[in-house]
Design an enzyme around this catalytic site. Structure first.
Site, PDB file in Angstrom:
ATOM      1  N   SER A  98      -2.594  -7.366  -6.023  1.00 41.00           N
ATOM      2  CA  SER A  98      -2.349  -7.202  -7.400  1.00 41.00           C
ATOM      3  C   SER A  98      -3.121  -6.110  -7.956  1.00 41.00           C
ATOM      4  CB  SER A  98      -2.408  -8.529  -8.244  1.00 41.00           C
ATOM      5  OG  SER A  98      -1.650  -8.091  -9.465  1.00 41.00           O
ATOM      6  N   HIS A 123       2.448  -5.941  -5.706  1.00 38.87           N
ATOM      7  CA  HIS A 123       3.762  -6.627  -6.482  1.00 38.87           C
ATOM      8  C   HIS A 123       3.899  -6.218  -7.815  1.00 38.87           C
ATOM      9  CE1 HIS A 123       1.175 -10.315  -8.086  1.00 38.87           C
ATOM     10  NE2 HIS A 123       0.778  -9.185  -8.398  1.00 38.87           N
TER      11      HIS A 123
END
EC number: 3.4.21.92
Length: 197
Positions: A98, A123
């Site tokens: 992330s 993501h």
């Protein structure tokens, strides 16, 4: 409970005890481990600024093992990495997921590395909203803006087209160290200290 090891160094003036992180800082090594929040970001930023003020000609080594965290805290680290004059080498160990993957890919080009069994996960940002309809709409607009901002950074760092980044960040996308090299998020795999594959 976090126990921080202590290192004892001998010198001509006697012994000196350091916590391990302070000792690593003497060698221009910063550890970014755990979830990224404001406290961790302030600690990392302070260390970056200190090392840059100490000697802006020498590299800073940022070791990353993090599941990601608060985007604004991560972007504060990102902006500081770009603000200082020192080159920042990033070394992924374990996982850079992330927001941590954005930071790992934001090291100085040519100096972004991963250890052989580490992973990088990209993501889209996540968030939640509650309250009145207008508040939910504002939160939804903000998360779309944040996603575009993070994907633009990933595209710039990797050399991938923004459209590909948009598709590849629809869901959790796990990359091995080798896959992350091929994708352009990092530049090489560190087999041994200062020995690149």
């Amino acid at each position: 409970m976090n126990l921080v090891p202590t290192v004892i160094e001998q010198s001509s003036r006697g012994e000196r005890a350091y916590d391990i992180y302070s000792r690593l800082l003497k060698d221009r090594i910063i550890m970014l481990s755990g979830p990224i929040d404001d406290d961790l970001a302030n600690s990392i930023i302070s260390q970056l600024l200190f090392l840059d003020a100490q000697d802006s000609e020498k590299d800073i080594y940022l070791y990353i093992n993090s599941p990601g965290g608060v985007v604004t805290a991560g972007l504060a680290i990102y902006d500081t990495m770009n603000f200082i004059k020192s080159d920042v080498q990033t070394i992924v160990m374990g996982m850079a997921a992330s927001m941590a993957s954005v930071l790992a890919s934001s090291g100085t080009k040519g100096k972004r590395f991963a250890l052989p069994h580490s992973e990088v996960m990209i993501h889209q940002p996540s968030g939640g909203a509650q309250g009145q309809q207008t508040e939910i709409e504002i939160a939804a607009e903000q998360i779309l803006k944040t996603r575009k901002e993070l994907n633009t950074i990933l595209a710039e760092n990797s050399g991938q087209p923004l459209e590909k980044i948009n598709i590849d960040t629809e869901r959790d996308n796990y990359l091995s160290a080798q896959d992350a090299v091929e994708y352009g998020l990092i530049d090489g795999i560190m087999e041994k200290n200062a020995n690149l594959k």
